[in-house]
Design an enzyme around this catalytic site. Structure first.
Site, short mmCIF file in Angstrom:
data_model
loop_
_atom_site.label_atom_id
_atom_site.label_comp_id
_atom_site.label_asym_id
_atom_site.label_seq_id
_atom_site.Cartn_x
_atom_site.Cartn_y
_atom_site.Cartn_z
N ARG A 1 -128.91 70.18 84.69
CA ARG A 1 -127.71 69.61 85.30
C ARG A 1 -127.77 68.09 85.20
O ARG A 1 -128.80 67.47 85.36
CB ARG A 1 -127.64 70.06 86.74
N ARG B 1 -126.06 62.24 82.35
CA ARG B 1 -126.19 60.93 82.99
C ARG B 1 -127.25 60.05 82.35
O ARG B 1 -127.25 58.84 82.52
CB ARG B 1 -126.54 61.11 84.48
N ARG C 1 -117.51 58.54 79.58
CA ARG C 1 -117.13 58.80 80.97
C ARG C 1 -116.41 57.60 81.58
O ARG C 1 -115.50 57.76 82.39
CB ARG C 1 -118.40 59.15 81.74
N ASP D 1 -117.19 69.97 88.97
CA ASP D 1 -117.95 69.76 90.20
C ASP D 1 -117.68 70.90 91.17
O ASP D 1 -116.64 71.56 91.07
CB ASP D 1 -117.61 68.42 90.87
N TYR E 1 -120.22 70.41 103.29
CA TYR E 1 -119.39 69.21 103.08
C TYR E 1 -118.15 69.22 103.98
O TYR E 1 -117.75 68.21 104.53
CB TYR E 1 -118.97 69.09 101.62
O1 1CP Z 1 -124.47 68.45 84.62
C1 1CP Z 1 -123.33 68.06 84.81
O2 1CP Z 1 -122.98 66.89 84.78
C2 1CP Z 1 -122.35 69.17 85.01
C3 1CP Z 1 -121.38 68.93 86.01
C4 1CP Z 1 -121.73 68.94 87.48
C5 1CP Z 1 -122.31 69.95 88.25
C6 1CP Z 1 -122.97 71.24 87.78
C7 1CP Z 1 -121.34 67.89 88.37
C8 1CP Z 1 -120.71 66.63 87.97
N1 1CP Z 1 -121.57 68.33 89.64
C9 1CP Z 1 -122.17 69.57 89.61
C10 1CP Z 1 -122.54 70.44 90.72
C11 1CP Z 1 -122.70 69.83 92.07
N2 1CP Z 1 -121.93 68.87 92.67
C12 1CP Z 1 -123.66 70.25 93.01
C13 1CP Z 1 -124.60 71.38 92.79
C14 1CP Z 1 -125.74 71.01 91.92
C15 1CP Z 1 -126.85 70.24 92.57
O3 1CP Z 1 -127.50 70.79 93.45
O4 1CP Z 1 -127.08 69.12 92.14
C16 1CP Z 1 -123.51 69.49 94.17
C17 1CP Z 1 -124.31 69.57 95.45
C18 1CP Z 1 -122.40 68.62 93.95
C19 1CP Z 1 -121.81 67.67 94.88
C20 1CP Z 1 -121.91 66.30 94.33
N3 1CP Z 1 -121.05 65.79 93.39
C21 1CP Z 1 -122.91 65.35 94.58
C22 1CP Z 1 -124.11 65.56 95.53
C23 1CP Z 1 -123.89 64.83 96.84
C24 1CP Z 1 -124.87 65.18 97.93
O5 1CP Z 1 -124.49 65.89 98.88
O6 1CP Z 1 -126.02 64.73 97.84
C25 1CP Z 1 -122.61 64.21 93.81
C26 1CP Z 1 -123.35 62.92 93.76
C27 1CP Z 1 -121.45 64.52 93.05
C28 1CP Z 1 -120.79 63.67 92.02
C29 1CP Z 1 -121.03 64.13 90.65
N4 1CP Z 1 -120.68 65.38 90.18
C30 1CP Z 1 -121.00 65.47 88.84
C31 1CP Z 1 -121.57 64.23 88.43
C32 1CP Z 1 -122.01 63.90 87.03
C33 1CP Z 1 -121.63 63.41 89.58
C34 1CP Z 1 -122.18 62.00 89.63
C35 1CP Z 1 -121.14 60.96 89.80
C36 1CP Z 1 -120.26 60.60 88.64
O7 1CP Z 1 -120.57 60.77 87.44
O8 1CP Z 1 -119.21 60.02 88.97
#
Ligand code: 1CP
Length: 326
Positions: free
Chosen positions: A2, A6, A15, A51, A128
């Site tokens: 996952r 990045r 992006r 997401d 959340y």
């Molecule tokens: O790998 C990938 O980039 C695929 C896409 C993907 C996936 C599978 C994103 C994009 N988010 C997720 C799942 C996700 N989102 C999870 C489950 C996976 C895990 O445990 O890591 C969770 C908890 C989220 C919620 C979320 N979205 C967070 C976590 C916040 C917390 O509570 O700590 C964050 C930081 C995001 C933003 C996000 N989603 C995805 C990306 C690449 C990002 C980073 C920010 C960005 O690029 O703007």
């Protein structure tokens, strides 16, 4: 892996700096971001760029994803009246861009490379909604479960239906594997997990079973929950680095494949250390009944892409060939 993207300069340039929910709702961009890690690393599966909060956003629930923080909810859920704000999710109408991105990505994937569709598990999404954003103590969501189990289960049921609808739409659009992220389930005691998280999680896997795709259930810090998670209905359970995979297998029993579990932070060490840890993961995992090599959680953004390429090569060379997913 996952968030493999990045670590990639091509990810950062494609992006841009816009809001992530905007990037996700642009199917061409989302498909491109899905494909980049496959092109660069030659991994065996792509994970759709999306997401876990997309369905909520798509039904008009007021939330944003703040850079460096994560999902933030303007008005958290606290009572049965708030449930009215969670109308059913109709993927084809509310978020057609997700299916479109999956279709575009599938077209470009090399033969035999799986596309993983995913959704958030009810407990993790509820955390959340009830906390209002990322949390450390998860105090409000735990308090809600224990103070108002009826409202809790009603909330979890709605989120289960939402996750199932989302996964089904992704499968119809071409996803060949699905993963349910219960990322924060590890904050629950085994008794609370069983009572408050497992039932809705089971509903998700029951709903999608007729689709016939392999399903993965993943959470962080779930060592004490594995025996219970084994009853959720997923064929594969993903674990983070805290539990060695041989021990995870003991806790899960003989009927589950495992996914994991190299510590993402190890990938910041010199290659020799990464290789040694990766070999340890392979050795402990064994092959039966199936192992999907993966990191224990997301790729850290400062990871050297060269290390990840070498890691994929090592796993392909030294991991014993099993039955490919998808
Ligand atoms: O790998 C990938 O980039 C695929 C896409 C993907 C996936 C599978 C994103 C994009 N988010 C997720 C799942 C996700 N989102 C999870 C489950 C996976 C895990 O445990 O890591 C969770 C908890 C989220 C919620 C979320 N979205 C967070 C976590 C916040 C917390 O509570 O700590 C964050 C930081 C995001 C933003 C996000 N989603 C995805 C990306 C690449 C990002 C980073 C920010 C960005 O690029 O703007």
């Amino acid at each position: 892996m996952r968030q493999a993207g990045r670590s990639l300069p091509e990810y950062r340039s494609a992006r841009g700096t816009g809001a992530i929910l905007d990037a996700i709702s642009d199917p061409e961009l989302a498909a491109e971001l899905t494909l980049q890690p496959v092109r660069r690393y030659g991994v065996d599966a792509a994970i759709l760029f999306s997401d876990i909060v997309v369905p909520l956003h798509a039904i008009g629930f007021d939330l944003t994803v703040e850079p460096g923080r994560g999902p933030v909810v303007a008005e958290p859920v606290s009572s049965s009246a708030d449930l009215a704000r969670l109308r059913p999710f109709v993927p084809e109408e509310d978020a057609p861009y997700v299916g479109r991105a999956a279709e575009l990505a599938v077209r470009e994937l090399p033969p035999g490379v799986a596309l993983i569709g995913f959704a958030g598990a009810p407990f993790t999404i509820a955390s959340y909604l009830v906390e209002g954003g990322p949390s450390r103590a998860f105090a409000r969501v735990k308090a809600l479960m224990h103070s108002d189990p009826v409202v809790w289960h009603a909330l979890a049921d709605r989120l289960a239906a939402m996750a199932a609808a989302s996964l089904a739409a992704q499968v119809h659009a071409g996803a060949t594997v699905v993963q349910l992220f219960d990322s924060w389930a590890g904050v629950l005691s085994p008794a609370d997990y069983e009572r408050f998280a497992l039932p809705a999680t089971r509903q998700v896997f029951e709903a999608i079973r007729p689709l016939g795709v392999p399903a993965v259930l993943f959470g962080v810090g779930t060592g004490e929950l594995l025996a219970t998670m084994a009853r959720a209905g997923a064929q594969v359970v993903g674990v983070d680095w805290r539990v060695p995979l041989d021990e995870a297998r003991r806790r899960l029993g003989p009927d589950h494949a495992v996914q994991g579990n190299l510590d993402p932070a190890v990938c910041l060490a010199p290659w020799e250390a990464v290789a040694a840890e990766a070999r340890d993961v392979l050795r402990r995992a064994g092959t039966s009944p199936g192992h999907i090599f993966n990191l224990g959680h997301g790729v850290l953004p400062q990871t050297d892409p060269g290390v990840l390429s070498a890691l994929v090569e090592l796993v392909h060379a030294e991991g014993r060939a099993g039955v490919p997913v998808g």
